[in-house]
Design a protein around this motif. Structure first.
Motif, PDB file in Angstrom:
ATOM      1  N   ARG A 287       0.824  -1.206   0.000  1.00 32.26           N
ATOM      2  CA  ARG A 287       0.000   0.000   0.000  1.00 32.26           C
ATOM      3  C   ARG A 287       0.863   1.262   0.000  1.00 32.26           C
ATOM      4  O   ARG A 287       0.541   2.238  -0.676  1.00 32.26           O
ATOM      5  N   ARG A 288       1.951   1.246   0.749  1.00 31.11           N
ATOM      6  CA  ARG A 288       2.842   2.403   0.749  1.00 31.11           C
ATOM      7  C   ARG A 288       3.470   2.616  -0.619  1.00 31.11           C
ATOM      8  O   ARG A 288       3.572   3.747  -1.092  1.00 31.11           O
ATOM      9  N   ALA A 291       0.945   4.095  -2.897  1.00 32.33           N
ATOM     10  CA  ALA A 291       0.695   5.500  -2.593  1.00 32.33           C
ATOM     11  C   ALA A 291       1.829   6.379  -3.115  1.00 32.33           C
ATOM     12  O   ALA A 291       1.591   7.475  -3.633  1.00 32.33           O
ATOM     13  N   THR A 294       1.458   6.813  -6.828  1.00 29.01           N
ATOM     14  CA  THR A 294       0.364   7.748  -7.141  1.00 29.01           C
ATOM     15  C   THR A 294       0.795   9.200  -6.954  1.00 29.01           C
ATOM     16  O   THR A 294       0.485  10.076  -7.768  1.00 29.01           O
ATOM     17  N   GLU A 295       1.517   9.445  -5.877  1.00 27.15           N
ATOM     18  CA  GLU A 295       2.003  10.805  -5.637  1.00 27.15           C
ATOM     19  C   GLU A 295       3.027  11.246  -6.675  1.00 27.15           C
ATOM     20  O   GLU A 295       3.078  12.409  -7.064  1.00 27.15           O
TER      21      GLU A 295
END
Length: 296
Positions: A287-288, A291, A294-295
């Motif tokens: 998940r990290r 993320a 995505t950033e």
């Protein structure tokens, strides 16, 4: 007689005929005169009768066709309700859908699970009959327990092999497993045949691992290991031997089988805890990473 010209009389007859033709056209769903002998664009096709926007025996350009194909947005087999909110399912459509869903639940795998649930109260009644020390009643109780264990081996296999997995089975199967095993252990301990700490260890492990599976399900599913399957088999054999009124060397043998079952119960429980920790860490790391991507 009054001096009305013939042409005027003819015009009057033509007007009356036009009004009659218009009235008949409006009564037939808005089709002009002559619609019964041919197709008219925007009206009712030849041989069709308009009922609330649906035609019988033909294709409607603005409604549903009974027994045909709709070209106006209403699928075949759906009747326009005639009120705001759009079309409603034809009569019987909900009944058919319910029958399909019901049939999907009543499969062989779920029936075996239900049988195992029904065997639990019967097993308890046989186990505690006549104070719990009648050899005949204990033999019948063992038979009920053996049937439950056998169905436990087959229902999951049938569900996975023949694609019979249902939401009901996912919930009822583990409940049935814990119910029959828990009933047997509690009955044995209440009769003094099995120490209470053994019952607490086995049932505590089963309930704890089940709760752990639900806690980490967001990260993934903990698969059943070979050790877990061996544990289940050993527990079934050990409890079954304790259910029977055994004496002599068989009574000594069942003690060691139960000891092996307790050891496997503890070891496999610790292994499931380890798997849950690893699965959670991997899920958090993924998940990290997602993320960060995505950033970026």
């Amino acid at each position: 007689m009054t001096g009305v010209p013939a042409s005027a009389a003819g015009d009057t007859s033509s007007a009356n005929g036009a009004r009659a033709s218009a009235g008949s056209g409006a009564a037939s769903g808005g089709a002009p005169s002559g619609a019964m002998s041919g197709n008219v664009s925007g009206g009712v096709p030849s041989g069709g009768v308009s009922v609330g926007g649906a035609t019988s025996g033909g294709t409607s350009a603005g409604g549903a066709s009974a027994g045909g194909t709709s070209t106006g947005g209403v699928p075949a087999g759906v009747v326009d309700s005639g009120v705001p909110g759009g079309p409603r399912p034809a009569r019987g459509a909900k009944v058919v859908a319910a029958a399909v869903n019901q049939a999907s639940v009543w499969n062989i795998a779920n029936l075996l699970t239900m049988l195992r649930l029904l065997l639990v109260p019967g097993f308890v009644a046989l186990m505690l009959a006549d104070g719990g020390y009648d050899p005949a009643m204990r033999s019948f109780a063992w038979a009920a327990f053996a049937v439950a264990m056998i169905t436990d081996l087959f229902d999951g296999h049938l569900a996975r092999t023949y694609d019979l997995v249902t939401d009901f089975g996912k919930i009822a199967d583990p409940i049935a497993d814990k119910a029959i095993m828990g009933a047997a252990l509690i009955c044995l301990s209440s009769l003094g045949d099995l120490p209470w700490w053994v019952t607490v260890v086995i049932l505590g492990r089963e309930l704890g691992i089940t709760l752990l599976r639900f806690l980490v399900i967001r990260y993934g599913v903990i698969p059943a290991s070979r050790g877990g399957k061996l544990k289940t088999l050993t527990q079934g054999i050990a409890v079954g031997m304790y259910v029977l009124a055994l004496t002599g060397w068989l009574a000594t043998l069942r003690f060691w089988v139960m000891a092996a079952a307790v050891v496997l119960t503890v070891l496999t429980g610790l292994d499931y805890v380890r798997q849950a920790i690893v699965l959670r860490r991997q899920g958090i790391a993924e998940r990290r990473a997602a993320a960060e991507e995505t950033e970026a």
